[in-house]
Write an enzyme that holds these catalytic residues in place. Sequence first.
Site, PDB file in Angstrom:
ATOM      1  N   CYS A  73       0.826  -1.207   0.000  1.00 34.03           N
ATOM      2  CA  CYS A  73       0.000   0.000   0.000  1.00 34.03           C
ATOM      3  C   CYS A  73       0.867   1.266   0.000  1.00 34.03           C
ATOM      4  O   CYS A  73       1.467   1.568  -1.022  1.00 34.03           O
ATOM      5  CB  CYS A  73      -0.996  -0.057   1.157  1.00 34.03           C
ATOM      6  SG  CYS A  73      -2.387   1.058   0.896  1.00 34.03           S
ATOM      7  N   HIS A  82      -2.994  -5.239   1.787  1.00 25.19           N
ATOM      8  CA  HIS A  82      -2.282  -5.475   3.053  1.00 25.19           C
ATOM      9  C   HIS A  82      -2.373  -6.936   3.506  1.00 25.19           C
ATOM     10  O   HIS A  82      -3.181  -7.234   4.398  1.00 25.19           O
ATOM     11  CB  HIS A  82      -2.950  -4.660   4.160  1.00 25.19           C
ATOM     12  CG  HIS A  82      -2.796  -3.187   4.061  1.00 25.19           C
ATOM     13  ND1 HIS A  82      -1.793  -2.500   4.688  1.00 25.19           N
ATOM     14  CD2 HIS A  82      -3.537  -2.253   3.414  1.00 25.19           C
ATOM     15  CE1 HIS A  82      -1.918  -1.209   4.455  1.00 25.19           C
ATOM     16  NE2 HIS A  82      -2.965  -1.027   3.672  1.00 25.19           N
ATOM     17  N   GLU A 119      -0.547  -8.393   5.527  1.00 25.48           N
ATOM     18  CA  GLU A 119      -0.158  -8.488   6.936  1.00 25.48           C
ATOM     19  C   GLU A 119      -1.353  -8.360   7.869  1.00 25.48           C
ATOM     20  O   GLU A 119      -1.250  -8.676   9.052  1.00 25.48           O
ATOM     21  CB  GLU A 119       0.913  -7.424   7.258  1.00 25.48           C
ATOM     22  CG  GLU A 119       0.426  -5.989   7.379  1.00 25.48           C
ATOM     23  CD  GLU A 119       0.175  -5.306   6.030  1.00 25.48           C
ATOM     24  OE1 GLU A 119       0.249  -5.979   4.979  1.00 25.48           O
ATOM     25  OE2 GLU A 119      -0.109  -4.089   6.030  1.00 25.48           O
TER      26      GLU A 119
HETATM   27  N1  GLN Z   1      -3.297   6.406   0.793  1.00 24.95           N
HETATM   28  C1  GLN Z   1      -2.149   6.158   1.610  1.00 24.95           C
HETATM   29  C2  GLN Z   1      -0.932   6.921   1.105  1.00 24.95           C
HETATM   30  O1  GLN Z   1      -1.007   7.657   0.202  1.00 24.95           O
HETATM   31  C3  GLN Z   1      -1.826   4.685   1.666  1.00 24.95           C
HETATM   32  C4  GLN Z   1      -2.855   3.951   2.472  1.00 24.95           C
HETATM   33  C5  GLN Z   1      -2.358   2.694   3.121  1.00 24.95           C
HETATM   34  O2  GLN Z   1      -1.157   2.415   3.199  1.00 24.95           O
HETATM   35  N2  GLN Z   1      -3.283   1.924   3.634  1.00 24.95           N
HETATM   36  O3  GLN Z   1       0.133   6.773   1.644  1.00 24.95           O
END
Ligand code: GLN
Length: 220
Positions: free
Chosen positions: A90, A184, A186
């Site tokens: 992410c 994610h 994890e």
């Molecule tokens: N939108 C977040 C960002 O720009 C990422 C979101 C996440 O890691 N769950 O960093």
Amino acid sequence: MSTLPVSSAGDPPVIGVLALQGDVREHLHALAESGARARPVRRPEELAEVDGLVIPGGESTTMSKLAVIFGLLEPLRERIRDGLPVYGTCAGMIMLANKILDGRDDQETFGGIDMIVRRNAFGRQNESFEAAVDIAGIDDGPVEGVFIRAPWVESVGGDVEVLATHEGHMVAVRQGAVLATSFHPELTGDHRVHALFVGMVSGGQRSAPGGGHGEVGRSR
Ligand code: GLN
């Protein structure tokens, strides 16, 4: 910085989790469950002592700022260029993009994958969702993808393998030793993606140039 692996062949690899911000604890747990020696990384000296690194989810703009403050931006860029295996989830995926869309003007990334990543592409916090995702190289069915303000990969260069898509958007990619997912793993009890990454790190240990650590016994 040394490009030699930290662990000898046969030892479980030492895998760091970038611990500036984000869901560090969950990754440490998933890595330990997948057979790695897992430890948080906040300082350049700690970065020098890992065979691989996970960049967690969280907020990439904050992570970018903290990476500069903690003096990790250039050292980590350099280790990635030298072939350090890295897995980003992410916000971690955003940090591994060579280029981002909808970022802040002053936002830095470590780079490592020849891709353009769009931040928050799947929508805002209240549009977060879960979906089954089939990942190339992972057997026994799809993984449960948890997407939280998730990015997607808008485009990739020729050396990037696309491992998974969701509704036509690329959500898992790999270039050499660098792996990234929009979601994610994890946060689920399913550690197959972490196991894939631990395997990538161990594979690098076995085939590391120099041979100083020797090929002792059988590979794991
Ligand atoms: N939108 C977040 C960002 O720009 C990422 C979101 C996440 O890691 N769950 O960093």
